[in-house]
Write an enzyme that holds these catalytic residues in place. Structure first.
Site, mmCIF file in Angstrom:
data_model
loop_
_atom_site.group_PDB
_atom_site.id
_atom_site.type_symbol
_atom_site.label_atom_id
_atom_site.label_comp_id
_atom_site.label_asym_id
_atom_site.label_seq_id
_atom_site.Cartn_x
_atom_site.Cartn_y
_atom_site.Cartn_z
ATOM 1 N N ARG A 10 -5.059 -5.977 1.844
ATOM 2 C CA ARG A 10 -3.952 -5.050 2.074
ATOM 3 C C ARG A 10 -3.785 -4.866 3.583
ATOM 4 N NH1 ARG A 10 -2.282 -2.434 -2.329
ATOM 5 N NH2 ARG A 10 -1.277 -0.810 -1.123
ATOM 6 N N CYS A 41 7.831 2.502 2.512
ATOM 7 C CA CYS A 41 6.834 1.646 1.863
ATOM 8 C C CYS A 41 7.302 1.135 0.490
ATOM 9 C CB CYS A 41 5.490 2.356 1.802
ATOM 10 S SG CYS A 41 4.130 1.185 1.583
ATOM 11 N N HIS A 90 3.960 5.556 6.797
ATOM 12 C CA HIS A 90 3.639 6.831 6.151
ATOM 13 C C HIS A 90 3.142 7.766 7.245
ATOM 14 C CE1 HIS A 90 3.596 5.253 2.022
ATOM 15 N NE2 HIS A 90 2.904 4.225 2.449
HETATM 16 N N1 GLN Z 1 2.746 -0.710 -3.980
HETATM 17 C C1 GLN Z 1 3.199 -1.206 -2.736
HETATM 18 C C2 GLN Z 1 2.215 -2.140 -2.055
HETATM 19 O O1 GLN Z 1 1.033 -2.013 -2.241
HETATM 20 C C3 GLN Z 1 3.587 -0.046 -1.843
HETATM 21 C C4 GLN Z 1 2.418 0.790 -1.417
HETATM 22 C C5 GLN Z 1 2.797 2.067 -0.717
HETATM 23 O O2 GLN Z 1 3.870 2.634 -0.956
HETATM 24 N N2 GLN Z 1 1.891 2.554 0.097
HETATM 25 O O3 GLN Z 1 2.632 -2.997 -1.316
#
Ligand code: GLN
Length: 246
Positions: free
Chosen positions: A134, A100, A201
């Site tokens: 998101r 990620c 994840h």
């Molecule tokens: N900060 C990054 C995003 O929001 C990665 C997020 C994460 O590692 N879950 O895209």
């Protein structure tokens, strides 16, 4: 695959405190345990902000995910003080696994509003943080790490960034369920030889123990590892697949 055969896995985690969202550290615990169950040695070191990175010091380098504000600190540190070492590690054949936020840092840049954060420039991709929703949810992808051997990785994704692969980059897998790199392309992650990035994840490895073993084999230059009783790991994998709707 590493040229030498070794019976001890040396892992180095980059920014283990800052880049450790969704219990990504569980990936390291799983690697350690699977080595120990087989009588293989395991050592873990860390390279944090301001600390040097020894490109010869590990067989597998690992970066987990992180929130934008923590990722920002790491992006500048990586570009300023660890970039050459990361490139040297990849060139000598060490495995690099990035999840990620860590995955985003392997590319050329992470555009965060008006600011463009630097990346390690190890793989041909860039990431843009958009205002839109998101990309969150259970995800399953099909990967072919060895020719003809198609398998499923299952996990969970939550990222605001959309990652765009350049012409030199190949995806780690094909999205079966979920969003993947940008919610549109059907690509998930990146694979460039021994360098792997993914949005999964979960943590990734406890739900995909076969993938952990593949990483260990590659990192140590071992053709195969002894079998373990993976009934619990298989149950976790099956649950993750079902959660993704497969
Ligand atoms: N900060 C990054 C995003 O929001 C990665 C997020 C994460 O590692 N879950 O895209």
């Amino acid at each position: 695959m590493a040229e030498r055969r070794s019976s001890q896995l040396r892992v180095c985690a980059l920014y283990p405190e800052l880049m450790n969202i969704y219990a990504d550290r569980g990936n390291l615990l799983l690697l350690e345990q699977r080595c120990r169950w087989r009588g293989l040695g395991f050592t873990a070191t860390a390279a944090d902000l301001g600390q040097p990175l020894d490109p010869d010091g590990a067989d597998l380098f690992y970066i987990g995910g992180g929130q934008d504000r923590d990722q920002r600190l790491c992006a500048f540190d990586l570009a300023e003080s660890k970039r050459d070492a990361v490139h040297a590690a990849a060139e000598r054949g060490a495995m690099i696994l990035a999840v990620c936020g860590g995955y985003q840092l392997l590319g050329h840049s992470y555009q965060l509003g008006d600011e463009t954060l630097p990346g390690a420039g190890l793989v041909d991709l860039h990431t843009v943080r958009v205002e839109g929703p998101r990309l969150i949810g259970n995800v399953a992808i099909e990967v072919e790490l060895e020719p003809g051997d198609r398998r499923v990785l299952a996990g969970f994704e939550n990222h605001g960034g959309r990652t765009h692969l350049g012409s030199q980059a190949t995806p780690l897998g094909r999205v079966l369920k979920g969003h993947g790199n940008d919610g549109r392309s059907g690509d998930e992650g990146v694979r460039q030889g021994n360098v792997i990035g993914t949005y999964l994840h979960g943590p990734l490895l406890p739900k995909n123990a076969w993938f952990a073993d593949w990483l260990i084999e590659q990192a140590l230059g071992l053709p195969s590892l002894s079998e373990l009783d993976d009934s619990l790991e298989q149950a976790a994998h099956d649950t993750a697949r079902r959660a993704a709707g497969l």
